[in-house]
Motif scaffolding. Structure first.
Motif, PDB file in Angstrom:
ATOM      1  N   GLY A   9      42.495  39.269  48.333  1.00 24.59           N
ATOM      2  CA  GLY A   9      42.118  37.926  47.912  1.00 24.59           C
ATOM      3  C   GLY A   9      40.630  37.726  48.114  1.00 24.59           C
ATOM      4  N   SER A  13      39.982  32.858  51.582  1.00 21.19           N
ATOM      5  CA  SER A  13      41.257  32.460  50.965  1.00 21.19           C
ATOM      6  C   SER A  13      42.344  32.239  52.020  1.00 21.19           C
ATOM      7  CB  SER A  13      41.726  33.529  49.981  1.00 21.19           C
ATOM      8  OG  SER A  13      41.864  34.771  50.638  1.00 21.19           O
ATOM      9  N   THR A 132      45.044  33.373  47.234  1.00 24.41           N
ATOM     10  CA  THR A 132      43.867  32.760  46.634  1.00 24.41           C
ATOM     11  C   THR A 132      43.891  31.243  46.813  1.00 24.41           C
ATOM     12  OG1 THR A 132      42.518  32.702  44.621  1.00 24.41           O
ATOM     13  CG2 THR A 132      44.888  32.654  44.314  1.00 24.41           C
ATOM     14  N   ARG A 138      38.169  26.743  49.283  1.00 23.38           N
ATOM     15  CA  ARG A 138      37.711  27.785  50.211  1.00 23.38           C
ATOM     16  C   ARG A 138      36.380  27.388  50.849  1.00 23.38           C
ATOM     17  NH1 ARG A 138      36.833  32.477  47.241  1.00 23.38           N
ATOM     18  NH2 ARG A 138      37.363  31.649  45.214  1.00 23.38           N
TER      19      ARG A 138
END
Ligand code: DC
Length: 213
Positions: A9, A13, A132, A138
């Motif tokens: 990812g 994430s 993700t 994020r």
């Protein structure tokens, strides 16, 4: 039977937290492969060497000892940036991937997390997860984490950094970041870590029930 879990990812994430928790849950080892690329960037910067010389970076990669990776040092922002630059070099990747596979092969197995675990490092792993979340989510998580430690953080700079790193990791020729065809997707934008852990555990348990590991 050696028990592998492959987790990939983009930056921030939540894949590292999931990998650590799964490893603790099953009593197996964990390797954050991002630290191996960070260690190469760190070695070059410490020695005052350039980050764009393949031969020097390959030599630094050869000298990396996976049992001596210090997360507290390697977590620094500049080493993440340096890692992303040396990670485009096939010679560096070949050397680190060999070391990562040797780590994973030790019984009873391991959880590895990174960018190319399901696609390149452990393509036969019985469970592959691709974790993700949106770049904004994020960046917000990373920004809150930094503010918690330093009392301040700059969301816009962090977001720009995450977007730049995603672009470099996804567009490189050798082993770009992408889900393996058989990876299970865990989209954590609207999930907290507990929910993400339960989702990950459910995929692993399903594979165990089917006798895959
Ligand atoms: O996950 P991280 O931020 O520690 O990773 C740092 C950099 O290392 C990332 O930008 C890309 C590279 N990387 C990679 O190319 N392959 C991996 N398996 C892990 C990390």
């Amino acid at each position: 039977m050696t028990f592998f879990i492959a987790i990939d990812g983009p930056a921030a994430s939540g894949k590292g937290t999931l990998a650590r928790r799964l490893a603790a849950h099953y009593g197996i080892a964990h390797l954050d492969t991002g630290l191996t690329y960070r260690a190469v960037g760190h070695a070059l910067l410490q020695a005052g060497l350039p980050l764009d010389n393949d031969a020097l970076a390959a030599e630094a990669a050869q000298n990396i000892d996976l049992s001596a990776l210090d997360r507290d040092i390697l977590a620094a922002h500049e080493y993440g940036e340096a890692a992303s630059r040396v990670a485009v070099m096939p010679a560096v990747r070949r050397i680190l991937v060999d070391k990562q596979r040797a780590f994973a092969a030790r019984p009873p197995g391991a959880v590895l997390d990174g960018r190319d675990i399901g696609t390149v490092v452990l393509p036969s792993a019985p469970v592959k997860l691709y974790v993700t979340a949106s770049p904004q989510t994020r960046a917000r998580r990373r920004s809150d984490e930094i503010a918690g430690k330093l009392g301040r953080s700059d969301y816009e700079t962090i977001l720009a950094d995450i977007e730049r790193r995603d672009a470099r990791d996804m567009s490189r020729e050798d082993s770009p970041l992408r889900p393996a065809p058989d990876a299970h997707l865990i989209e954590t934008t609207d999930m907290d870590i507990e929910a993400a852990f339960r989702a990950a555990l459910a995929f692993v348990e399903k594979a165990r029930a089917a006798g895959a590991l």
